[in-house]
Design an enzyme around this catalytic site. Structure first.
Site, mmCIF file in Angstrom:
data_model
loop_
_atom_site.group_PDB
_atom_site.id
_atom_site.type_symbol
_atom_site.label_atom_id
_atom_site.label_comp_id
_atom_site.label_asym_id
_atom_site.label_seq_id
_atom_site.Cartn_x
_atom_site.Cartn_y
_atom_site.Cartn_z
ATOM 1 N N CYS A 22 0.879 -1.229 -0.001
ATOM 2 C CA CYS A 22 -0.033 -0.063 -0.126
ATOM 3 C C CYS A 22 0.830 1.137 0.069
ATOM 4 O O CYS A 22 1.947 1.083 -0.020
ATOM 5 C CB CYS A 22 -0.852 0.116 1.183
ATOM 6 N N CYS A 25 2.908 1.595 3.038
ATOM 7 C CA CYS A 25 4.301 0.822 2.860
ATOM 8 C C CYS A 25 5.447 1.490 2.007
ATOM 9 O O CYS A 25 6.429 1.714 2.533
ATOM 10 C CB CYS A 25 4.057 -0.335 2.127
ATOM 11 N N ASP A 432 -8.203 10.976 -28.299
ATOM 12 C CA ASP A 432 -7.397 10.808 -29.382
ATOM 13 C C ASP A 432 -8.495 10.949 -30.706
ATOM 14 O O ASP A 432 -9.460 10.340 -30.487
ATOM 15 C CB ASP A 432 -6.660 9.722 -29.328
ATOM 16 N N ASP A 633 -5.908 4.654 -28.268
ATOM 17 C CA ASP A 633 -5.784 3.461 -28.665
ATOM 18 C C ASP A 633 -4.535 3.343 -28.882
ATOM 19 O O ASP A 633 -4.372 1.981 -29.602
ATOM 20 C CB ASP A 633 -6.646 3.497 -29.819
#
Length: 745
Positions: A22, A25, A432, A633
């Protein structure tokens, strides 16, 4: 791989780190490194699971830094030939271990639940349940207790603390009641056990951890695929002879031989040959670019039909591809995951419950009278049992699981729970152009013939025969269109390809041409006013125009364009109707961008945008306070996708874009975007409702469990009823989450 740079403050090295689960951490790892002797600065990239440290080699070394991290339960990979591969191996091992622990804990918990719920009066039931619960808690669930202890050492509390505390207390209380039931019987009370509650909590929370490990094991796949765009070996010219060497050994000035179908290994400049190169990873545009002497080529792009020789100019970390990889890594790392709402609440909730439990015990000891100790122990334990975090632990994951399933039903693949939680806040969507708003494939839109053209059947066959032999990418669109109309080829008496112009061929007694306007002008071919007007109009509408002519006059103009998807305009209107700002970014020219934007109803757009500029545009919107969704894409979109708050890839796009993005639209239909945002709103509302149900039992139940009603009517909440209330809160949460299935998007 481990990197090393010498700078004035000392040595800077980066290492893969294992054991981080996490953002907390990551903070712990960074603070441990910064506090180590000889370290001047350090940082952690949680997304890529790496840490870097700047240190004086006279005072410390990587082994000492590794020792420092191991002391708090983490590890650092040093002195490995391929540390990234080692890190991936460790992550995979952790996933397998978590999966095995979850399966075994579940298998052992089933009989415990059956005994606790249906055979409560079975004499040996508590003993059997105790024996089965011991390995569930203290072997398969040991990490919860270990992590809770680590948190406690730092003066913190989270879900692990709640799990360890409630299951531990429930187990100890149940064990005492199993071994010494007479303690309660002699006081006229039943010795209840709660082994099933303890074991089921471990199973549910372990399942959540398993899903986290699975997601984490896939975080670097996009980076790996980007790295895979560069070939491992390359052919260079040495004293006129070909020699194959590793790409990593290429130095500036080497002459590299590039054959058809090969990937460009490094950045350079063409010295001989002609070809077309697919640069969609840089520009996003589907049409390959013509390359001849003195033109630049870039690592990771793909050569088409011709052969080239080029001189290496930028190698290793200096190539454009290397910069794209670095930008994606930095963008992913800059977005440390938001600390989960449950963990934030738990940080306050856990100490509060512990304090209430202690105060309950003390109050009863002071005011409890004859049965003070009995009531004190019973009420304080009941407070801890009713505060069990099962419903709290289920509140978010059950809603997310149902939401993800609902998304899949609507062709929306959601890989990251955080993006589903965040999407409801989106107020700016960047699209895009190529492959997102448009199909991403050049197609013939129209063919206009001159009125003077005779025998169209013969002329279309000649056109087909010319284009079928052409190497130009746009010729494929013409060939495909004519083929669908049933046009057949004929044998040309001669054929010639003219670089950067088009093609010509002899059919019968006349020469025919197919190519751009320059080809027509250079051969002094006339074009009538009507066809010329058609050509100009088509170019204004974002079409590329090919001219087909005989030796004396233009016979036809052919319009080729990247077709707009049928649903794009409706989807954009739907987003604008949700008060979301829609922007189009494209690497294409301004004329094409203007025409496309006008057709789909977008007022804000930018043309000729490079990949890094797309990401910069995302940053500028974020700096204005916008929550940005990026939809793309291609590989060229990967940096912007990584930078955006919510990233969405087209299902028919590149693998790398889909790996970077947190959501994928399977059908590549933009109408799925408004659906995804609506789904996020419904899911977040369900999570909030779940948290309400998870806490309402505690808000009401904890005071009752502490004995608040005893002074009024002598009522003390039985721990068994407390357990039932806890179970009811879990049922409420799950039932509420399942309501999401009926949501219409």
């Amino acid at each position: 791989m481990t990197s090393q740079t010498l700078i004035h403050k000392g040595t800077r090295k980066s290492f893969p780190v294992t054991g981080m689960t996490c953002a907390g951490c990551a903070v712990s790892v960074e603070s441990m490194l910064k506090s180590a002797k000889g370290v001047t600065d350090a940082g952690v990239n949680f997304a890529t699971q790496t840490a870097w440290a700047e240190f004086d080699e006279k005072e410390t070394n990587p082994a000492e830094l590794q020792k420092s991290l191991r002391s708090v339960g983490y590890d650092m990979i040093i002195d490995e030939e391929d540390p990234s591969a080692k890190q991936e191996e460790i992550q995979l091992k952790n996933y397998e271990e978590t999966k095995n622990r979850t399966i075994w804990a579940g298998a052992l918990s089933v009989p415990v639940v059956i005994l606790g719920m249906f055979f409560m009066d079975f004499a040996y039931g508590p003993w059997i349940s105790m024996v089965l619960t011991i390995p569930v808690l203290f072997w398969f669930g040991r990490n919860f207790f270990i992590n809770a202890w680590k948190q406690a050492k730092h003066g913190k509390a989270n879900m692990d603390t709640l799990v360890a505390l409630s299951t531990g207390i429930a187990f100890l209380f149940s064990t005492f009641n199993t071994i010494n039931p007479e303690f309660w019987h002699s006081r006229g009370l039943h010795a209840h056990v709660y082994f099933e509650a303890a074991s089921v909590i471990i199973v549910f929370i372990s399942l959540g951890k398993l899903l986290e490990e699975r997601a984490k094991s896939n975080t670097s796949s996009a980076i790996k695929k980007l790295m895979g765009l560069q070939p491992k070996t390359v052919r260079i010219l040495v004293n006129g002879q070909e020699e194959e060497i590793p790409t990593a050994s290429v130095v500036e000035g080497n002459i590299i031989i590039l054959r058809p179908g090969e990937k460009v290994p490094v950045d350079g400049i063409v010295v001989s040959g002609t070809s077309y190169i697919d640069e969609s990873m840089i520009t996003g545009e589907p049409v390959p670019v013509s390359k001849q002497k003195d033109d630049k080529v870039f690592a990771g792009t793909v050569n088409q039909k011709g052969s080239l020789q080029f001189k290496a100019e930028k190698v290793g970390s200096e190539t454009l591809l290397a910069h794209i990889i670095k930008m994606v890594q930095e963008a992913q790392g800059s977005k440390a995951p938001v600390q989960k709402l449950v963990d934030k609440v738990a940080g306050i909730f856990v100490p509060t419950v512990i304090i209430i439990s202690i105060l309950t015990f003390i109050t009863w000891m002071l005011l409890g009278g004859e049965n003070a100790f009995t009531h004190a122990l019973l009420t304080s334990v009941t407070v801890l049992v009713i505060a069990c975090p099962c419903a709290l632990g289920l509140a978010t994951p059950t809603a997310i699981m149902v939401g993800v399933g609902k998304g899949a039903e609507n062709n929306i693949l959601i890989k990251d729970a955080e993006s589903l939680e965040l999407a409801h806040k989106v107020d700016a969507v960047i699209l895009d152009k190529t492959g997102t708003i448009t199909e991403g494939k050049p197609q013939v839109n129209a063919i206009h013939w001159t009125e003077e053209a005779a025998d169209l059947s013969l002329l279309t066959s000649i056109l087909y025969s010319l284009e079928v032999q052409s190497e130009h990418p746009l010729a494929e669109a013409v060939v495909k269109s004519l083929k669908e109309e049933g046009v057949t080829s004929l044998t040309l008496d001669s054929f010639e390809s003219i670089t950067a112009r088009g093609v010509k061929g002899l059919a019968g007694t006349d020469t025919y041409f197919a190519g751009n306007r320059k080809l027509i002008e250079e051969n002094n071919i006339s074009i009538d006013a009507v066809l010329n007007a058609h050509a100009n109009d088509l170019q204004q509408q974002a079409n590329t125009v090919i001219f087909f002519a005989s030796s004396t006059k233009v016979l036809a103009v052919i319009a080729i364009a990247d077709k707009i998807k049928a649903t794009s305009k409706a989807a954009i209107q739907a987003l604008q109707g949700m008060n979301i700002e829609v922007v189009m970014l494209t690497g294409d020219n301004a004329q094409t961008a203007t025409a496309i934007a006008k057709q789909v109803g977008i007022s804000k757009f930018q043309a000729e945008v490079l990949p890094s500029e797309k990401a910069d545009f995302v940053k500028r919107l974020q700096q204005k306070g916008k929550v940005v969704a990026m939809v793309g894409d291609g590989i060229n979109d990967s940096h912007a996708l990584a930078q955006a708050d919510v990233s969405i890839a087209m299902g028919k796009g590149s693998d790398i874009a889909m790996d970077v993005a947190k959501m994928t639209l399977i059908t590549s239909d933009l109408q799925s975007i408004p659906k995804a945002l609506k789904l996020s709103r419904k899911t977040v509302a369900t999570i909030r409702q779940n948290l309400f149900w998870a806490f309402i039992y505690n808000v009401i139940g904890i005071p009752v469990a502490a004995g608040a009603l005893y002074a009024y009517n002598g009522f003390l909440l039985d721990p068994m009823i407390a357990g039932a209330a806890m179970a009811l809160s879990s049922v409420s949460v799950v039932t509420n989450s399942l309501r999401l299935r009926a949501t219409k998007l």
